[in-house]
Design an enzyme around this catalytic site. Sequence first.
Site, mmCIF file in Angstrom:
data_model
loop_
_atom_site.group_PDB
_atom_site.id
_atom_site.type_symbol
_atom_site.label_atom_id
_atom_site.label_comp_id
_atom_site.label_asym_id
_atom_site.label_seq_id
_atom_site.Cartn_x
_atom_site.Cartn_y
_atom_site.Cartn_z
ATOM 1 N N GLU A 28 54.303 45.675 40.637
ATOM 2 C CA GLU A 28 53.195 46.128 41.485
ATOM 3 C C GLU A 28 53.586 45.811 42.927
ATOM 4 O O GLU A 28 53.393 44.700 43.421
ATOM 5 C CB GLU A 28 51.892 45.475 41.020
ATOM 6 C CG GLU A 28 51.572 45.888 39.570
ATOM 7 C CD GLU A 28 50.332 45.230 38.984
ATOM 8 O OE1 GLU A 28 49.636 44.477 39.693
ATOM 9 O OE2 GLU A 28 50.058 45.491 37.792
ATOM 10 N N ASN A 74 49.141 37.250 33.682
ATOM 11 C CA ASN A 74 47.721 37.313 34.058
ATOM 12 C C ASN A 74 46.779 37.201 32.850
ATOM 13 O O ASN A 74 45.593 37.486 32.959
ATOM 14 C CB ASN A 74 47.433 38.600 34.826
ATOM 15 C CG ASN A 74 46.418 38.381 35.937
ATOM 16 O OD1 ASN A 74 46.295 37.269 36.468
ATOM 17 N ND2 ASN A 74 45.686 39.433 36.278
ATOM 18 N N HIS A 120 47.211 42.963 43.289
ATOM 19 C CA HIS A 120 47.636 43.874 42.215
ATOM 20 C C HIS A 120 47.587 45.326 42.673
ATOM 21 O O HIS A 120 46.825 45.677 43.564
ATOM 22 C CB HIS A 120 46.716 43.731 41.000
ATOM 23 C CG HIS A 120 46.858 42.428 40.291
ATOM 24 N ND1 HIS A 120 47.585 42.287 39.138
ATOM 25 C CD2 HIS A 120 46.353 41.208 40.580
ATOM 26 C CE1 HIS A 120 47.532 41.015 38.739
ATOM 27 N NE2 HIS A 120 46.786 40.340 39.594
ATOM 28 N N GLU A 182 42.794 44.791 43.790
ATOM 29 C CA GLU A 182 43.477 45.836 43.021
ATOM 30 C C GLU A 182 43.437 47.105 43.860
ATOM 31 O O GLU A 182 42.360 47.577 44.197
ATOM 32 C CB GLU A 182 42.686 46.036 41.727
ATOM 33 C CG GLU A 182 43.257 46.960 40.716
ATOM 34 C CD GLU A 182 44.401 46.330 39.937
ATOM 35 O OE1 GLU A 182 45.531 46.752 40.193
ATOM 36 O OE2 GLU A 182 44.149 45.451 39.088
HETATM 37 C C1 LIG Z 1 46.707 46.938 36.348
HETATM 38 C C2 LIG Z 1 46.534 45.454 36.314
HETATM 39 O O1 LIG Z 1 47.475 44.728 36.195
HETATM 40 N N1 LIG Z 1 45.285 44.981 36.437
HETATM 41 C C3 LIG Z 1 44.987 43.562 36.400
HETATM 42 C C4 LIG Z 1 43.545 43.328 36.701
HETATM 43 C C5 LIG Z 1 43.263 41.903 37.031
HETATM 44 O O2 LIG Z 1 43.998 41.308 37.818
HETATM 45 O O3 LIG Z 1 42.257 41.366 36.520
HETATM 46 C C6 LIG Z 1 45.346 42.985 35.027
HETATM 47 O O4 LIG Z 1 45.160 43.677 34.019
HETATM 48 O O5 LIG Z 1 45.795 41.849 34.958
HETATM 49 ZN ZN LIG Z 2 48.511 43.739 38.031
#
Ligand SMILES: CC(=O)N[C@@H](CC(=O)O)C(=O)O
Ligand SMILES: [Zn+2]
Length: 315
Positions: A28, A74, A120, A182
């Site tokens: 990202e 994450n 992100h 995001e």
């Molecule tokens: C596309 C992406 O990576 N979105 C993040 C959203 C977040 O940080 O809560 C994730 O799924 O971890």
């Molecule tokens: Zn992400």
Amino acid sequence: VSVDLMCLAARLDEARRVAIFGGTHGNEMSGVMLVNLWVQNNTEVQRKGVEVQPFITNPKAVEKCTRYVDTDLNRAFTPENLSTLGGGDLPYEVRRAQEINRMFGPKGSPEAYDVIFDLHNTTSNMGCTLLLESSKDHFNLQMMNYIQKSIFPASCLVLLNEHPLLKYSTSRSVAKHPVGLEVGPQPQGVLRSNIFESMRDILKHALDFIELFNAGMEFPPCTVEVFRLSERIDYPRDDNGNIIAMVHPNLQDCDWEPLNPGDPMFQTFDGKTIHYQGSGTVYPTFINEAAYYEKQQAFATTRRESLVASAIRKA
Ligand SMILES: CC(=O)N[C@@H](CC(=O)O)C(=O)O
Ligand SMILES: [Zn+2]
């Protein structure tokens, strides 16, 4: 007396220690590039009375330009992962989560960092989205309101993830006030100038807010419109688990636009339309996010609500 009491602002601790995470997902690119830039030269993110640390959270994934190496960082900040022993036998991201927890936490403790911004990018057409983890975090609600006011007429929506089953253990959750940012659409491994600059601008206003708060400014009560995470919708699949339909063209790129019962949702490979069957209007988001194919998610539904943030002032 009662009027006076109602006007009293909640007294919150100053936000002295702030971190900016990039590369929690190594592909990202806006967050990776911004944080790398600020690691080289941090003047842009310095503010009076605040210690701001830009930090690459998953350097191995950044090097390979992949989301993760062994497992999604994450999702890794669970109490089990953070307390388990095992050293070299553990998946890379679990070891990294423990390191990050030691540096910026411990999660849930008074020593934890005050604010962590986690940058992100999404392949979905979501625009700028602030990710909020608790509807009771009045500091973050006030910050998000400040950001929205400051960037107007540009916009930035708030996605609230405090769903009992769908909530996950993020890198930013180590902080007292976790803030996800995001921004999309941006393909994985690609840097787009418009996305990069929007992310940079939001962070600027977020840091300004912290500086003002620490300087003693009082923020009056306000209401913040949020989109509360409601459901995860998977792609239609056959008995072997293979996808048999795509996001419908009427839904593709329509993140945050109302989806009503009966509206087209998927299109099968033989041209049939599958309609949304839920109850009432929802606001879809993360529509056709590339990283969510492995998570069996075509999009998420949210419901709109207003939250009241109380007045706040530093203690
Ligand atoms: C596309 C992406 O990576 N979105 C993040 C959203 C977040 O940080 O809560 C994730 O799924 O971890
Ligand atoms: Zn992400």
